[in-house]
Write a protein that holds these residues in place. Structure first.
Motif, PDB file in Angstrom:
ATOM      1  N   GLY A  78       1.047  -1.289  -0.366  1.00  0.00           N
ATOM      2  CA  GLY A  78       0.619  -0.222  -0.110  1.00  0.00           C
ATOM      3  C   GLY A  78       1.069   1.232  -0.218  1.00  0.00           C
ATOM      4  N   LEU A  79       1.556   1.252  -0.001  1.00  0.00           N
ATOM      5  CA  LEU A  79       2.872   2.553  -0.204  1.00  0.00           C
ATOM      6  C   LEU A  79       2.503   3.229  -1.678  1.00  0.00           C
ATOM      7  N   PRO A  80       2.639   4.943  -1.749  1.00  0.00           N
ATOM      8  CA  PRO A  80       2.705   5.046  -2.455  1.00  0.00           C
ATOM      9  C   PRO A  80       3.340   5.380  -3.913  1.00  0.00           C
ATOM     10  N   VAL A  81       3.207   4.470  -4.581  1.00  0.00           N
ATOM     11  CA  VAL A  81       3.973   3.603  -5.939  1.00  0.00           C
ATOM     12  C   VAL A  81       3.281   3.782  -7.345  1.00  0.00           C
ATOM     13  N   ALA A  82       3.809   3.020  -7.823  1.00  0.00           N
ATOM     14  CA  ALA A  82       3.201   3.374  -9.530  1.00  0.00           C
ATOM     15  C   ALA A  82       3.057   1.696  -9.806  1.00  0.00           C
ATOM     16  N   ARG A  83       1.939   0.852  -9.251  1.00  0.00           N
ATOM     17  CA  ARG A  83       1.046  -0.244  -9.643  1.00  0.00           C
ATOM     18  C   ARG A  83       2.715  -0.898 -11.275  1.00  0.00           C
ATOM     19  N   PRO A  84       2.470  -2.385 -10.501  1.00  0.00           N
ATOM     20  CA  PRO A  84       3.002  -2.818 -11.724  1.00  0.00           C
ATOM     21  C   PRO A  84       2.282  -3.657 -12.965  1.00  0.00           C
ATOM     22  N   TYR A  85       2.518  -3.873 -13.499  1.00  0.00           N
ATOM     23  CA  TYR A  85       2.012  -4.650 -13.936  1.00  0.00           C
ATOM     24  C   TYR A  85       2.712  -6.114 -14.471  1.00  0.00           C
ATOM     25  N   GLU A  86       3.884  -5.891 -15.809  1.00  0.00           N
ATOM     26  CA  GLU A  86       4.237  -6.870 -15.639  1.00  0.00           C
ATOM     27  C   GLU A  86       5.134  -6.621 -16.625  1.00  0.00           C
ATOM     28  N   ARG A  87       6.345  -8.066 -16.201  1.00  0.00           N
ATOM     29  CA  ARG A  87       7.779  -7.967 -17.146  1.00  0.00           C
ATOM     30  C   ARG A  87       7.777  -8.648 -18.445  1.00  0.00           C
ATOM     31  N   VAL A  88       8.204  -7.902 -19.146  1.00  0.00           N
ATOM     32  CA  VAL A  88       7.699  -8.472 -21.135  1.00  0.00           C
ATOM     33  C   VAL A  88       9.163  -7.770 -22.112  1.00  0.00           C
ATOM     34  N   ASN A  89       9.140  -8.651 -22.720  1.00  0.00           N
ATOM     35  CA  ASN A  89      11.035  -8.488 -23.908  1.00  0.00           C
ATOM     36  C   ASN A  89      10.168  -7.725 -24.866  1.00  0.00           C
ATOM     37  N   TRP A  90      10.881  -6.754 -25.513  1.00  0.00           N
ATOM     38  CA  TRP A  90      10.263  -6.300 -27.421  1.00  0.00           C
ATOM     39  C   TRP A  90      12.042  -6.057 -27.407  1.00  0.00           C
ATOM     40  N   GLU A  91      11.862  -6.716 -28.717  1.00  0.00           N
ATOM     41  CA  GLU A  91      13.059  -6.940 -29.435  1.00  0.00           C
ATOM     42  C   GLU A  91      14.264  -6.962 -28.621  1.00  0.00           C
ATOM     43  N   GLY A  92      14.252  -7.514 -28.045  1.00  0.00           N
ATOM     44  CA  GLY A  92      15.541  -7.819 -27.532  1.00  0.00           C
ATOM     45  C   GLY A  92      15.591  -7.250 -25.966  1.00  0.00           C
ATOM     46  N   ARG A  93      14.993  -6.464 -25.765  1.00  0.00           N
ATOM     47  CA  ARG A  93      15.149  -5.725 -24.240  1.00  0.00           C
ATOM     48  C   ARG A  93      14.255  -5.679 -23.735  1.00  0.00           C
ATOM     49  N   ASP A  94      14.593  -6.384 -22.074  1.00  0.00           N
ATOM     50  CA  ASP A  94      13.655  -6.240 -20.664  1.00  0.00           C
ATOM     51  C   ASP A  94      13.100  -5.290 -20.497  1.00  0.00           C
ATOM     52  N   GLY A  95      11.613  -5.489 -20.021  1.00  0.00           N
ATOM     53  CA  GLY A  95      11.079  -4.330 -19.357  1.00  0.00           C
ATOM     54  C   GLY A  95       9.978  -4.660 -18.350  1.00  0.00           C
ATOM     55  N   ILE A  96       9.375  -3.606 -17.723  1.00  0.00           N
ATOM     56  CA  ILE A  96       8.719  -3.942 -17.004  1.00  0.00           C
ATOM     57  C   ILE A  96       7.763  -2.290 -17.156  1.00  0.00           C
ATOM     58  N   VAL A  97       6.301  -3.122 -17.366  1.00  0.00           N
ATOM     59  CA  VAL A  97       5.204  -2.758 -17.563  1.00  0.00           C
ATOM     60  C   VAL A  97       4.673  -1.374 -16.558  1.00  0.00           C
ATOM     61  N   PHE A  98       3.945  -0.269 -16.350  1.00  0.00           N
ATOM     62  CA  PHE A  98       3.318   0.350 -14.938  1.00  0.00           C
ATOM     63  C   PHE A  98       2.765   1.050 -14.885  1.00  0.00           C
ATOM     64  N   GLU A  99       1.593   1.006 -14.491  1.00  0.00           N
ATOM     65  CA  GLU A  99       0.822   2.396 -14.662  1.00  0.00           C
ATOM     66  C   GLU A  99       0.873   3.321 -14.854  1.00  0.00           C
TER      67      GLU A  99
END
Length: 279
Positions: A50-71
């Motif tokens: 419940g801390l004031p942070v952006a909600r994380p949704y999922e890990r992804v990979n786009w054209e060989g680069r790792d990423g994290i999807v957030f609100e």
């Protein structure tokens, strides 16, 4: 899925993702996958508490680069708010009180899943600052070893650039949790204090704003540290003890002006010299 680029950092680029409500933090190809997984896990841990942070949704990979999807958090960074105030030659009291409050809220939370040791992490970041000799670096690491260890949640990168203020409701949201750790909260607070006391403003800022900041710097520091100490029960001396490693961290980032680097290197040498005399 990948939309327009929104921002760029030292380790990643931020893009809109699948529409206006989500963003993806795409890390550069040389970022270890373990670091991305660590940040994703940390964000999930603090979000679920419940801390004031952006909600994380999922890990992804786009054209060989790792990423994290957030609100997507629509709003200004605290730094941009601070600069706007300084340009208008207005006090920055409200912004500093907000930052002190958010940090205190973080420090009194105990989310499961945060496992990084603060001192080990700081040593890895600091490594060997180019401004220090090998002997000074060894003394710096020994100094860090002697500091009081705790096991409280620390954000680990309490730069005001990592605090966003939502446009819609003015709520504060802390981002960038890769360096979250268990340790002494004084380190997070010291990072802000070192910035307030030693920052060199960007050259493009008006001279009037720079003079206003210099004239109000001490009052800004006093307000921030008093606000945090009042709510937390921590002492100013406990916080100032952490100046040395946090000044070294700022130097190691490579993101500060040369004048500020010189100021911080002088601070480190002065404190280490005083420690040696006391021994």
């Amino acid at each position: 899925m990948l939309g327009p680029r929104i921002a760029e950092g030292s380790s990643c680029e931020v893009y809109e993702w699948g529409g206006p409500d989500k963003i993806v933090k795409l890390f550069y190809a040389d970022t270890p996958p373990q670091a991305v997984e660590l940040e994703y896990g940390n964000n999930n841990a603090v979000w679920e508490c419940g801390l004031p942070v952006a909600r994380p949704y999922e890990r992804v990979n786009w054209e060989g680069r790792d990423g994290i999807v957030f609100e997507r958090v629509a709003g200004d960074t605290l730094v941009s708010r601070l600069f706007a105030r300084l340009n208008a030659m207005e006090p920055i009291d409200a912004e500093l009180r907000l930052l002190a409050d958010v940090l205190h809220r973080i420090h009194r939370t105990s989310p499961p899943g945060i496992v990084t040791d603060q001192k080990a992490n700081l040593k890895g970041i600091i490594a060997r600052p180019p401004s220090l000799t090998p002997d000074e670096t060894a003394a710096l690491h020994a100094y860090l070893d002697r500091l009081p260890a705790k096991r409280q949640l620390c954000q680990g990168d309490a730069n005001p650039n990592n605090l966003l203020i939502r446009d819609v409701d003015g709520e504060a949201v802390m981002i960038d949790w890769m360096h979250a750790s268990l340790g002494n909260p004084a380190a997070d607070v010291a990072e802000v204090c070192v910035m307030l006391e030693y920052a060199v403003l960007p050259p493009e800022m008006p001279e009037e704003a720079k003079r206003f900041f210099e004239e109000s710097r001490e009052a800004a520091y006093r307000l921030f540290i008093d606000e945090y100490c009042r709510s937390s029960g921590m002492t100013e001396a406990e916080i100032r003890d952490w100046y040395v490693p946090l000044a070294a961290r700022a130097i190691a980032s490579g993101a500060i002006p040369e004048e500020q680097t010189a100021r911080l290197a002088a601070l480190i040498r002065e404190r280490l010299h005083a420690e040696k005399i006391e021994e």
